[in-house]
Write a protein that holds these residues in place. Sequence first.
Motif, PDB file in Angstrom:
ATOM      1  N   ARG A   1      81.190  65.909  29.247  1.00  0.00           N
ATOM      2  CA  ARG A   1      81.315  66.214  27.807  1.00  0.00           C
ATOM      3  C   ARG A   1      81.322  67.728  27.577  1.00  0.00           C
ATOM      4  NH1 ARG A   1      81.932  61.941  23.941  1.00  0.00           N
ATOM      5  NH2 ARG A   1      80.664  63.171  22.496  1.00  0.00           N
TER       6      ARG A   1
ATOM      7  N   ASP B   1      84.223  70.395  25.997  1.00  0.00           N
ATOM      8  CA  ASP B   1      83.745  70.925  24.712  1.00  0.00           C
ATOM      9  C   ASP B   1      83.442  69.808  23.714  1.00  0.00           C
ATOM     10  OD1 ASP B   1      82.965  72.929  22.966  1.00  0.00           O
ATOM     11  OD2 ASP B   1      84.965  73.184  22.120  1.00  0.00           O
TER      12      ASP B   1
ATOM     13  N   SER C   1      80.368  67.280  22.087  1.00  0.00           N
ATOM     14  CA  SER C   1      78.917  67.228  21.881  1.00  0.00           C
ATOM     15  C   SER C   1      78.294  66.144  22.755  1.00  0.00           C
ATOM     16  CB  SER C   1      78.621  66.935  20.406  1.00  0.00           C
ATOM     17  OG  SER C   1      77.249  66.654  20.232  1.00  0.00           O
ATOM     18  N   TYR C   2      77.067  66.400  23.192  1.00  0.00           N
ATOM     19  CA  TYR C   2      76.347  65.382  23.962  1.00  0.00           C
ATOM     20  C   TYR C   2      75.010  65.025  23.305  1.00  0.00           C
ATOM     21  CZ  TYR C   2      74.047  69.614  25.735  1.00  0.00           C
ATOM     22  OH  TYR C   2      73.387  70.815  25.837  1.00  0.00           O
ATOM     23  N   ASP C   3      74.813  65.461  22.059  1.00  0.00           N
ATOM     24  CA  ASP C   3      73.536  65.241  21.371  1.00  0.00           C
ATOM     25  C   ASP C   3      73.208  63.762  21.205  1.00  0.00           C
ATOM     26  OD1 ASP C   3      73.227  67.928  21.180  1.00  0.00           O
ATOM     27  OD2 ASP C   3      73.820  68.085  19.080  1.00  0.00           O
TER      28      ASP C   3
END
Length: 460
Positions: A265, A269, A271-273
């Motif tokens: 991820r 670029d 998000s991995y939140d």
Amino acid sequence: MQQRFFNILEDVSSKFQELLEKENRFLIFSSYSPDSLSSLTLLIDYLRNFECETHVVFLQDLNKEKVNSLFGKDGYDENVWIFLDTGSIFINDLRKNAKNSNKKIFIFDHHGIISKDINLDNVYQINPNILGINGSLDISTSTIVYLTLRNIGYDGLSFLSLVGPISEFQDNKEFVGINKTVLDDLISNEIVELEKGLKLYSIKRPLYRALSMSFEIYLPNVTGSDEKSLEFLKSINISKHATISYSELEEEEKKKLISEVIKIRVKYDLSYDNIVGDIVKIKDQNNIKDIREISYIFYSSALGKKSNVIGYFLGNKNLFDELNNNLVALRNQIANSIYNIINEKWKIEKGDITIIEIPGGSIKKESLLFLSNVLSYNKLLKTRVILLLQKIENKYVGSLRINGYIVKKELYNVLYSLYEKNLISINFLDPIGGFTVDEDKLNEVIKNLKISLRQEGIII
């Protein structure tokens, strides 16, 4: 606010029960969304315990003229109407027609509102936004329907109440608001159990298949392909476990998998939140063990006979193979579409609004809802607004999203402005941001769309 809403639900439940005790005929209007279809399943499961005539209509699209025609001589004569996951956007037109009719109309909706009246002119609007409850994150239609039925003794397929929130990615890292209240209730009644983990399509299917199906944590060059998923697992030395499920991995292996997913991820670029969150497991289902898998099945059911997904959960387990085939078809359509969009194989107009024209036949119009949600939730495009368009005969089917969001108040306001100007029909293949427009009105719609988006502060 929650308690006030619960009080409203108790009142609606009482009115609903009164109607059931009399010889009323019920008509349920459903969209194609998992939220609507799971709500419909809950309702049918409850209503089949009563000797009441019930019919279901799967809505295609409605403009002002079509709303009026529902009440006309060629319309529907059932006297109790129920709208699921839609209705608030054309409530004024419903009220104008229902005022002098013998119909009682119930709207179960969690999208935006144009009226704060709960009960007016024979129309009951059960929408949490009236009380300031966030319909984008805190509650869904399936949650509302479940709570309404629970008040009058329903204790059947209660786990379906969470399909709406999960299908619209409301859970993010965890459930909040009324969704959390319902989840806690189901846990205390030992219907579901909760664990934290990677938000895969399924924690019980073979790991390679779970990865290939998991668009909520989209991985470029992995998601959409069993072969690529196997190659990925081999590259991180988990290939020997490819055919076992995520739930069977050791804790260290789960951590390693999550770490590698994050790396991909980050590389692209993305998000991995929110890739790790609540996994809701069902205790007493044989073939399907978690709610996220159920939500995918409801998404894909629109590609086949929609009544089959309802029939499956009402007891016809012979339908499972067909539902699974629909799921594979959905995966292939979405994966191919994302590839064509990212690599600009299709006609794309970039800007604050990215307009993507999808060639006819490349994807079924029933898949646009899920494609829009995946593109927006993963922020796969660098834009403020995403508009998917597919030409079908002399009309365009559109699907609109504010990038990074699924349900959004401003999106609803934009659609309402177009509906009120008689420029579009609300399309129920995508009750979140779907519309239909005549080919010769498309440019006018896009012009007005940009004006409305600027008024809402979405674009400059």
